[in-house]
Motif scaffolding. Structure first.
Motif, PDB file in Angstrom:
ATOM      1  N   PRO A 131      -4.834 -13.808  -1.512  1.00 50.71           N
ATOM      2  CA  PRO A 131      -6.260 -13.465  -1.619  1.00 50.71           C
ATOM      3  C   PRO A 131      -6.811 -12.814  -0.350  1.00 50.71           C
ATOM      4  O   PRO A 131      -7.659 -11.917  -0.420  1.00 50.71           O
ATOM      5  CB  PRO A 131      -6.928 -14.817  -1.877  1.00 50.71           C
ATOM      6  N   ALA A 132      -6.322 -13.247   0.804  1.00 47.20           N
ATOM      7  CA  ALA A 132      -6.790 -12.661   2.061  1.00 47.20           C
ATOM      8  C   ALA A 132      -6.379 -11.200   2.173  1.00 47.20           C
ATOM      9  O   ALA A 132      -7.132 -10.358   2.679  1.00 47.20           O
ATOM     10  CB  ALA A 132      -6.245 -13.455   3.248  1.00 47.20           C
ATOM     11  N   GLU A 133      -5.164 -10.889   1.693  1.00 44.22           N
ATOM     12  CA  GLU A 133      -4.698  -9.501   1.723  1.00 44.22           C
ATOM     13  C   GLU A 133      -5.525  -8.641   0.775  1.00 44.22           C
ATOM     14  O   GLU A 133      -5.904  -7.513   1.103  1.00 44.22           O
ATOM     15  CB  GLU A 133      -3.215  -9.436   1.334  1.00 44.22           C
ATOM     16  N   LEU A 134      -5.812  -9.170  -0.424  1.00 42.92           N
ATOM     17  CA  LEU A 134      -6.621  -8.413  -1.378  1.00 42.92           C
ATOM     18  C   LEU A 134      -8.016  -8.159  -0.814  1.00 42.92           C
ATOM     19  O   LEU A 134      -8.560  -7.056  -0.950  1.00 42.92           O
ATOM     20  CB  LEU A 134      -6.713  -9.180  -2.703  1.00 42.92           C
ATOM     21  N   ALA A 135      -8.580  -9.179  -0.178  1.00 39.89           N
ATOM     22  CA  ALA A 135      -9.911  -9.022   0.405  1.00 39.89           C
ATOM     23  C   ALA A 135      -9.906  -7.989   1.526  1.00 39.89           C
ATOM     24  O   ALA A 135     -10.838  -7.180   1.661  1.00 39.89           O
ATOM     25  CB  ALA A 135     -10.402 -10.368   0.930  1.00 39.89           C
ATOM     26  N   LYS A 136      -8.831  -8.007   2.313  1.00 37.76           N
ATOM     27  CA  LYS A 136      -8.702  -7.079   3.442  1.00 37.76           C
ATOM     28  C   LYS A 136      -8.766  -5.622   2.970  1.00 37.76           C
ATOM     29  O   LYS A 136      -9.509  -4.799   3.521  1.00 37.76           O
ATOM     30  CB  LYS A 136      -7.375  -7.347   4.151  1.00 37.76           C
ATOM     31  N   PHE A 137      -8.008  -5.320   1.925  1.00 33.49           N
ATOM     32  CA  PHE A 137      -7.969  -3.941   1.446  1.00 33.49           C
ATOM     33  C   PHE A 137      -9.191  -3.595   0.598  1.00 33.49           C
ATOM     34  O   PHE A 137      -9.590  -2.439   0.526  1.00 33.49           O
ATOM     35  CB  PHE A 137      -6.674  -3.683   0.676  1.00 33.49           C
ATOM     36  N   SER A 138      -9.789  -4.609  -0.031  1.00 32.72           N
ATOM     37  CA  SER A 138     -11.006  -4.356  -0.803  1.00 32.72           C
ATOM     38  C   SER A 138     -12.151  -3.946   0.107  1.00 32.72           C
ATOM     39  O   SER A 138     -12.971  -3.082  -0.240  1.00 32.72           O
ATOM     40  CB  SER A 138     -11.392  -5.609  -1.600  1.00 32.72           C
ATOM     41  N   GLU A 139     -12.216  -4.551   1.287  1.00 31.22           N
ATOM     42  CA  GLU A 139     -13.283  -4.224   2.238  1.00 31.22           C
ATOM     43  C   GLU A 139     -13.207  -2.767   2.699  1.00 31.22           C
ATOM     44  O   GLU A 139     -14.221  -2.170   3.059  1.00 31.22           O
ATOM     45  CB  GLU A 139     -13.198  -5.147   3.450  1.00 31.22           C
ATOM     46  N   LEU A 140     -12.004  -2.204   2.667  1.00 34.99           N
ATOM     47  CA  LEU A 140     -11.805  -0.823   3.121  1.00 34.99           C
ATOM     48  C   LEU A 140     -11.737   0.168   1.962  1.00 34.99           C
ATOM     49  O   LEU A 140     -11.486   1.353   2.175  1.00 34.99           O
ATOM     50  CB  LEU A 140     -10.501  -0.732   3.926  1.00 34.99           C
ATOM     51  N   ALA A 141     -11.976  -0.317   0.740  1.00 33.86           N
ATOM     52  CA  ALA A 141     -11.732   0.497  -0.451  1.00 33.86           C
ATOM     53  C   ALA A 141     -12.444   1.846  -0.417  1.00 33.86           C
ATOM     54  O   ALA A 141     -11.868   2.866  -0.807  1.00 33.86           O
ATOM     55  CB  ALA A 141     -12.141  -0.273  -1.706  1.00 33.86           C
ATOM     56  N   HIS A 142     -13.679   1.854   0.070  1.00 32.06           N
ATOM     57  CA  HIS A 142     -14.459   3.095   0.045  1.00 32.06           C
ATOM     58  C   HIS A 142     -13.908   4.143   1.000  1.00 32.06           C
ATOM     59  O   HIS A 142     -14.331   5.306   0.966  1.00 32.06           O
ATOM     60  CB  HIS A 142     -15.921   2.798   0.412  1.00 32.06           C
ATOM     61  N   ARG A 143     -12.926   3.767   1.839  1.00 30.94           N
ATOM     62  CA  ARG A 143     -12.391   4.699   2.836  1.00 30.94           C
ATOM     63  C   ARG A 143     -11.007   5.249   2.460  1.00 30.94           C
ATOM     64  O   ARG A 143     -10.408   6.000   3.234  1.00 30.94           O
ATOM     65  CB  ARG A 143     -12.331   4.007   4.203  1.00 30.94           C
ATOM     66  N   TRP A 144     -10.495   4.887   1.274  1.00 31.99           N
ATOM     67  CA  TRP A 144      -9.147   5.304   0.884  1.00 31.99           C
ATOM     68  C   TRP A 144      -8.947   6.814   0.976  1.00 31.99           C
ATOM     69  O   TRP A 144      -7.899   7.288   1.382  1.00 31.99           O
ATOM     70  CB  TRP A 144      -8.833   4.851  -0.552  1.00 31.99           C
ATOM     71  N   TRP A 145      -9.941   7.585   0.559  1.00 28.59           N
ATOM     72  CA  TRP A 145      -9.768   9.042   0.508  1.00 28.59           C
ATOM     73  C   TRP A 145     -10.472   9.762   1.651  1.00 28.59           C
ATOM     74  O   TRP A 145     -10.651  10.981   1.614  1.00 28.59           O
ATOM     75  CB  TRP A 145     -10.220   9.574  -0.857  1.00 28.59           C
ATOM     76  N   ASP A 146     -10.844   9.012   2.680  1.00 29.29           N
ATOM     77  CA  ASP A 146     -11.381   9.595   3.904  1.00 29.29           C
ATOM     78  C   ASP A 146     -10.203   9.905   4.822  1.00 29.29           C
ATOM     79  O   ASP A 146      -9.545   8.996   5.329  1.00 29.29           O
ATOM     80  CB  ASP A 146     -12.339   8.604   4.571  1.00 29.29           C
ATOM     81  N   LEU A 147      -9.913  11.170   5.025  1.00 34.72           N
ATOM     82  CA  LEU A 147      -8.722  11.575   5.779  1.00 34.72           C
ATOM     83  C   LEU A 147      -8.796  11.226   7.257  1.00 34.72           C
ATOM     84  O   LEU A 147      -7.786  11.340   7.970  1.00 34.72           O
ATOM     85  CB  LEU A 147      -8.482  13.079   5.615  1.00 34.72           C
ATOM     86  N   GLU A 148      -9.955  10.799   7.723  1.00 37.67           N
ATOM     87  CA  GLU A 148     -10.079  10.385   9.122  1.00 37.67           C
ATOM     88  C   GLU A 148     -10.217   8.868   9.247  1.00 37.67           C
ATOM     89  O   GLU A 148     -10.517   8.350  10.309  1.00 37.67           O
ATOM     90  CB  GLU A 148     -11.298  11.067   9.765  1.00 37.67           C
ATOM     91  N   SER A 149      -9.993   8.160   8.162  1.00 37.60           N
ATOM     92  CA  SER A 149     -10.161   6.703   8.149  1.00 37.60           C
ATOM     93  C   SER A 149      -8.868   5.990   8.521  1.00 37.60           C
ATOM     94  O   SER A 149      -7.874   6.602   8.917  1.00 37.60           O
ATOM     95  CB  SER A 149     -10.605   6.248   6.758  1.00 37.60           C
ATOM     96  N   GLU A 150      -8.891   4.670   8.338  1.00 41.25           N
ATOM     97  CA  GLU A 150      -7.704   3.850   8.591  1.00 41.25           C
ATOM     98  C   GLU A 150      -6.534   4.244   7.697  1.00 41.25           C
ATOM     99  O   GLU A 150      -5.388   3.888   7.979  1.00 41.25           O
ATOM    100  CB  GLU A 150      -8.035   2.365   8.353  1.00 41.25           C
ATOM    101  N   PHE A 151      -6.813   4.962   6.618  1.00 39.01           N
ATOM    102  CA  PHE A 151      -5.762   5.342   5.686  1.00 39.01           C
ATOM    103  C   PHE A 151      -5.168   6.718   5.991  1.00 39.01           C
ATOM    104  O   PHE A 151      -4.351   7.228   5.228  1.00 39.01           O
ATOM    105  CB  PHE A 151      -6.287   5.298   4.246  1.00 39.01           C
ATOM    106  N   ARG A 152      -5.606   7.305   7.092  1.00 37.53           N
ATOM    107  CA  ARG A 152      -5.064   8.612   7.467  1.00 37.53           C
ATOM    108  C   ARG A 152      -3.533   8.616   7.529  1.00 37.53           C
ATOM    109  O   ARG A 152      -2.905   9.562   7.023  1.00 37.53           O
ATOM    110  CB  ARG A 152      -5.636   9.061   8.814  1.00 37.53           C
TER     111      ARG A 152
END
Length: 240
Positions: A9-30
């Motif tokens: 659950p902690a892992e799911l919450a971690k990535f859910s908090e960043l969900a809006h940044r998935w397609w931001d090429l300058e974000s943590e998902f770069r």
């Protein structure tokens, strides 16, 4: 449905908090966007995906799933993080990506529901985030058709990977949010190979992924000491 979902659950919450940044090429998902062409070309060179039925396990915001659909694959992306899936679905609509669908379901439950359905299964950058990686590998093996391919990627557990993938990438360079990876959850190639053998998968190819933090260049190599990928295949009935 399985009695216990193979998810933290902690892992799911971690990535859910960043969900809006998935397609931001300058974000943590770069980094995921930057390595995506490398891993996609490697997968496609071994198991051409055009016209194939492909499953992307732990698809997150759909970076790999969307790219595979754009290569004419029929893709299903699955994840347990609701917000990430909604982002993936929205991106597919906005980008008019055809041939990709998303669903909230565990890989184990899908394996019980649709065994031997897919020509290719990918599970990239996910195994180090679940409590029971061997269970996920086994489910991937059950989902792929005989003769089909399962592609896996994760991070080696050793001093070098601790220094580069955790200390360097998360705490020094800030390429990833701090706490993205936990050292004890990283997986040695020998361990992943054992999971594959137990699941009835044959290991055919391995590849390492390297990075120059100064030039921000990524490339594939034979060095599997930090980030690495496996290409495994499920034997046909005649081979078993």
């Amino acid at each position: 449905m399985t009695d216990t979902v193979n998810a933290d659950p902690a892992e799911l919450a971690k990535f859910s908090e960043l969900a809006h940044r998935w397609w931001d090429l300058e974000s943590e998902f770069r980094p995921l966007h930057e390595i995506n062409p490398l891993r996609l070309d490697w997968i496609d060179s071994i198991a051409p995906i055009a016209g194939r039925k492909v499953l992307d396990v732990g698809c997150g915001g759909g970076i790999l799933a969307d790219a595979m659909a754009r290569r004419q694959a029929d893709v299903l992306g699955i994840d347990l993080a609701d917000k990430a899936l909604k982002v993936a679905q929205l991106h597919a609509l906005e980008a008019a990506t055809h041939g990709v669908k998303y669903r909230r379901v565990s890989v184990e439950d899908l394996a019980a529901e649709q065994p031997e359905t897919f020509d290719v299964v990918t599970c990239m950058e996910m195994l180090e985030h679940v409590p029971q990686p061997a269970s996920a590998v086994d489910a991937c093996a059950r989902l792929v058709k005989p003769g089909g391919w399962v592609f896996l990627s994760t991070i080696h557990r050793n001093l070098k990977s601790f220094l580069l993938a955790i200390v360097g990438a998360e705490y020094v360079l800030g390429m990833l949010p701090r706490g993205t990876h936990e050292y004890q959850k990283l997986i040695r190639p020998s361990e992943l190979a054992a999971y594959c053998r137990a699941a009835g998968l044959e290991l055919h190819h391995t590849r390492g992924l390297q990075h120059n933090p100064i030039t921000r260049r990524y490339w594939l190599s034979d060095d599997t000491s930090v980030n690495y990928m496996f290409a495994t295949r499920k034997p046909t009935v005649s081979q078993q």
